[in-house]
Design a protein around this motif. Sequence first.
Motif, PDB file in Angstrom:
ATOM      1  N   HIS A  59      42.307  43.985  44.160  1.00 32.56           N
ATOM      2  CA  HIS A  59      41.388  42.847  44.070  1.00 32.56           C
ATOM      3  C   HIS A  59      40.703  42.775  42.705  1.00 32.56           C
ATOM      4  O   HIS A  59      40.445  41.675  42.197  1.00 32.56           O
ATOM      5  N   LEU A  60      40.431  43.912  42.087  1.00 35.26           N
ATOM      6  CA  LEU A  60      39.893  43.892  40.722  1.00 35.26           C
ATOM      7  C   LEU A  60      40.911  43.277  39.765  1.00 35.26           C
ATOM      8  O   LEU A  60      40.556  42.474  38.893  1.00 35.26           O
ATOM      9  N   LEU A  61      42.176  43.625  39.938  1.00 31.14           N
ATOM     10  CA  LEU A  61      43.226  43.045  39.098  1.00 31.14           C
ATOM     11  C   LEU A  61      43.319  41.531  39.318  1.00 31.14           C
ATOM     12  O   LEU A  61      43.425  40.763  38.353  1.00 31.14           O
ATOM     13  N   LYS A  62      43.279  41.114  40.569  1.00 28.65           N
ATOM     14  CA  LYS A  62      43.325  39.678  40.848  1.00 28.65           C
ATOM     15  C   LYS A  62      42.129  38.982  40.200  1.00 28.65           C
ATOM     16  O   LYS A  62      42.269  37.898  39.626  1.00 28.65           O
ATOM     17  N   TRP A  63      40.957  39.589  40.288  1.00 33.14           N
ATOM     18  CA  TRP A  63      39.733  39.008  39.726  1.00 33.14           C
ATOM     19  C   TRP A  63      39.862  38.848  38.209  1.00 33.14           C
ATOM     20  O   TRP A  63      39.508  37.817  37.653  1.00 33.14           O
ATOM     21  N   VAL A  64      40.397  39.874  37.565  1.00 37.78           N
ATOM     22  CA  VAL A  64      40.509  39.856  36.112  1.00 37.78           C
ATOM     23  C   VAL A  64      41.619  38.917  35.640  1.00 37.78           C
ATOM     24  O   VAL A  64      41.433  38.155  34.690  1.00 37.78           O
ATOM     25  N   TYR A  65      42.774  38.943  36.303  1.00 36.31           N
ATOM     26  CA  TYR A  65      43.932  38.206  35.821  1.00 36.31           C
ATOM     27  C   TYR A  65      44.085  36.811  36.428  1.00 36.31           C
ATOM     28  O   TYR A  65      44.962  36.065  36.006  1.00 36.31           O
ATOM     29  N   GLN A  66      43.262  36.459  37.384  1.00 34.42           N
ATOM     30  CA  GLN A  66      43.297  35.111  37.954  1.00 34.42           C
ATOM     31  C   GLN A  66      41.877  34.545  38.042  1.00 34.42           C
ATOM     32  O   GLN A  66      41.383  34.256  39.137  1.00 34.42           O
ATOM     33  N   PRO A  67      41.226  34.379  36.920  1.00 36.38           N
ATOM     34  CA  PRO A  67      39.832  33.926  36.956  1.00 36.38           C
ATOM     35  C   PRO A  67      39.656  32.564  37.632  1.00 36.38           C
ATOM     36  O   PRO A  67      38.620  32.314  38.243  1.00 36.38           O
ATOM     37  N   GLU A  68      40.674  31.733  37.554  1.00 38.62           N
ATOM     38  CA  GLU A  68      40.581  30.401  38.162  1.00 38.62           C
ATOM     39  C   GLU A  68      40.619  30.439  39.693  1.00 38.62           C
ATOM     40  O   GLU A  68      40.275  29.462  40.348  1.00 38.62           O
ATOM     41  N   LYS A  69      41.014  31.562  40.268  1.00 37.22           N
ATOM     42  CA  LYS A  69      41.118  31.665  41.728  1.00 37.22           C
ATOM     43  C   LYS A  69      40.075  32.584  42.348  1.00 37.22           C
ATOM     44  O   LYS A  69      40.172  32.919  43.520  1.00 37.22           O
TER      45      LYS A  69
END
Length: 150
Positions: A59-69
């Motif tokens: 989830h940290l990776l998703k937060w960092v690499y998908q800021p628009e989502k």
Amino acid sequence: MTTKLYDTDFYAWTLEQSRLLRSGELKGLDIENLVEEIESLGRQERRELENRLGVLIGHLLKWVYQPEKRSKSWQVTIRVQRQQIQRLINQNPSLKSYLLEAVSIGYELGLELFFRETQLLDVDLPDVCPFTVEQVFDAAFPENFISKYQ
């Protein structure tokens, strides 16, 4: 007798082993299987830590690499995983010495979650976790480190 019980009725075996321990009848204990079960309990705690770190890091990776989502759901997942990991470590303080290795394993699991849930197959992620142990557990992270990754 108790070794056979271990193979045929595990629950009954646990009750018998508990009874023998409580009564001090140590000669009747199924030592080999007791040792195996105790070691298994320790491995379970390590796996729980690794799995929770996998969800957190994913989830940290998703937060960092998908800021628009970014979503409240991701924030909640990050917060809850941190809380649960902290609770697990508080209950098992010796797991602290395993954190660095667990974060590495958690990163591998987190990558699987990241790629499965984002379909961002073209993102070039590092071979090792880009977050320090401190960042993984920092309540202000990743918000205060976003610019580094964008």
